[in-house]
Design a protein around this motif. Structure first.
Motif, PDB file in Angstrom:
ATOM      1  N   LEU A  61      -0.754  -3.708  12.160  1.00 15.10           N
ATOM      2  CA  LEU A  61      -1.198  -3.971  10.795  1.00 15.10           C
ATOM      3  C   LEU A  61      -0.251  -3.269   9.829  1.00 15.10           C
ATOM      4  O   LEU A  61       0.086  -2.095  10.020  1.00 15.10           O
ATOM      5  N   GLU A  63       1.100  -1.465   6.439  1.00 16.36           N
ATOM      6  CA  GLU A  63       0.618  -0.607   5.360  1.00 16.36           C
ATOM      7  C   GLU A  63       0.927  -1.354   4.073  1.00 16.36           C
ATOM      8  O   GLU A  63       2.089  -1.535   3.716  1.00 16.36           O
ATOM      9  N   ARG A  66      -3.778  -4.181   0.837  1.00 18.73           N
ATOM     10  CA  ARG A  66      -5.068  -4.426   1.518  1.00 18.73           C
ATOM     11  C   ARG A  66      -5.418  -3.287   2.469  1.00 18.73           C
ATOM     12  O   ARG A  66      -6.581  -2.917   2.598  1.00 18.73           O
ATOM     13  N   ASN A  67      -4.428  -2.778   3.163  1.00 20.33           N
ATOM     14  CA  ASN A  67      -4.623  -1.705   4.130  1.00 20.33           C
ATOM     15  C   ASN A  67      -3.647  -0.570   3.845  1.00 20.33           C
ATOM     16  O   ASN A  67      -2.659  -0.380   4.552  1.00 20.33           O
ATOM     17  N   HIS A  97      -1.653   0.762  12.958  1.00 17.98           N
ATOM     18  CA  HIS A  97      -1.519   0.523  11.518  1.00 17.98           C
ATOM     19  C   HIS A  97      -0.292   1.284  11.033  1.00 17.98           C
ATOM     20  O   HIS A  97      -0.310   2.515  11.004  1.00 17.98           O
ATOM     21  N   ASP A 102      -5.395   3.758  13.701  1.00 16.34           N
ATOM     22  CA  ASP A 102      -6.665   3.784  12.983  1.00 16.34           C
ATOM     23  C   ASP A 102      -7.758   3.322  13.941  1.00 16.34           C
ATOM     24  O   ASP A 102      -7.478   2.848  15.043  1.00 16.34           O
ATOM     25  N   HIS A 108     -13.925  -1.788   8.557  1.00 15.82           N
ATOM     26  CA  HIS A 108     -12.764  -1.199   7.889  1.00 15.82           C
ATOM     27  C   HIS A 108     -12.082  -0.186   8.800  1.00 15.82           C
ATOM     28  O   HIS A 108     -12.606   0.198   9.833  1.00 15.82           O
ATOM     29  N   LEU A 109     -10.883   0.198   8.409  1.00 21.27           N
ATOM     30  CA  LEU A 109     -10.064   1.089   9.216  1.00 21.27           C
ATOM     31  C   LEU A 109     -10.274   2.537   8.831  1.00 21.27           C
ATOM     32  O   LEU A 109     -10.162   2.892   7.656  1.00 21.27           O
ATOM     33  N   HIS A 120      -8.607   3.200   5.311  1.00 19.64           N
ATOM     34  CA  HIS A 120      -7.367   2.455   5.224  1.00 19.64           C
ATOM     35  C   HIS A 120      -7.601   0.962   5.012  1.00 19.64           C
ATOM     36  O   HIS A 120      -6.762   0.136   5.355  1.00 19.64           O
ATOM     37  N   GLY A 121      -8.737   0.622   4.447  1.00 19.15           N
ATOM     38  CA  GLY A 121      -8.990  -0.749   4.018  1.00 19.15           C
ATOM     39  C   GLY A 121      -9.794  -1.583   4.995  1.00 19.15           C
ATOM     40  O   GLY A 121      -9.997  -1.223   6.148  1.00 19.15           O
ATOM     41  N   LYS A 122     -10.236  -2.720   4.498  1.00 16.71           N
ATOM     42  CA  LYS A 122     -11.045  -3.640   5.284  1.00 16.71           C
ATOM     43  C   LYS A 122     -10.184  -4.575   6.124  1.00 16.71           C
ATOM     44  O   LYS A 122      -9.044  -4.861   5.777  1.00 16.71           O
ATOM     45  N   VAL A 123     -10.765  -5.018   7.226  1.00 14.21           N
ATOM     46  CA  VAL A 123     -10.187  -6.085   8.045  1.00 14.21           C
ATOM     47  C   VAL A 123     -11.289  -7.114   8.266  1.00 14.21           C
ATOM     48  O   VAL A 123     -12.474  -6.789   8.244  1.00 14.21           O
TER      49      VAL A 123
END
Length: 127
Positions: A61, A63, A66-67, A97, A102, A108-109, A120-123
Motif C-alpha cells: 500500500l 503512503e 488516503r493512507n 504500507h 500496519d 483502517h490501518l 494510517h487511513g481506511k481501506v
C-alpha cells in the motif's frame, strides 16, 4: 500505444512476484480481501497478494493522502484495548504500507508507534 497502455505494460513488467505460492487466493479463501487501486489483494502472513495470470504478485500500500504514514497519538478507535500491542500473533492481519507494516483493524490501518497506534487511513475491506 496510449500512455495508459504504456503505464500498464511497465507496471506488469516491474511488479514483484511472490515465489512458490501454492495457495489460491479467491473470495472465501480465508484471507481478508481489500480493494487496492484497480484490483483485489489478499492479506496473507504479512504480505499483500494479488493473483495475476499464472502467479501471485506482491503488493504494498502506498503512503499517500488516503493512507498517510503520519504520527497520530490522539487516535483512539475503540476497536481494541489501549494496552493491545500489534505484532505477528496479535490477531489482526498485517499489511505492508510504504516501508513499514500496519495492521488491519476495523477497516483502517493501525501502525504501532511509541506506545500508541497511529491511524494510517481506511481501506476497503471486501471479505
Amino acid at each position: 500505444m496510449s500512455s495508459r497502455d504504456t503505464a500498464a505494460r511497465e507496471a506488469a513488467m516491474n511488479h514483484k512476484t511472490h515465489e512458490r505460492h501454492d495457495h489460491v487466493h479467491a473470495k472465501g479463501c480465508g484471507h481478508p480481501a481489500i480493494q487496492h487501486q484497480d484490483h483485489v489483494d489478499y492479506l496473507h502472513d504479512g504480505h499483500l497478494h494479488h493473483p495475476h495470470s499464472d502467479h501471485t504478485d506482491e503488493c504494498t500500500l502506498a503512503e499517500d493522502a488516503r493512507n498517510p504514514a503520519q504520527c497520530t497519538p490522539q487516535h483512539a478507535c475503540g476497536a481494541h484495548e489501549a494496552t493491545h500491542r500489534h505484532g505477528p500473533s496479535c490477531g489482526h492481519a498485517a499489511a505492508p504500507h510504504g516501508d513499514h507494516m500496519d495492521y488491519l483493524v476495523d477497516g483502517h490501518l493501525h501502525h504501532p508507534h511509541d506506545g500508541h497506534c497511529d491511524d494510517h487511513g481506511k481501506v476497503q475491506v471486501l471479505s
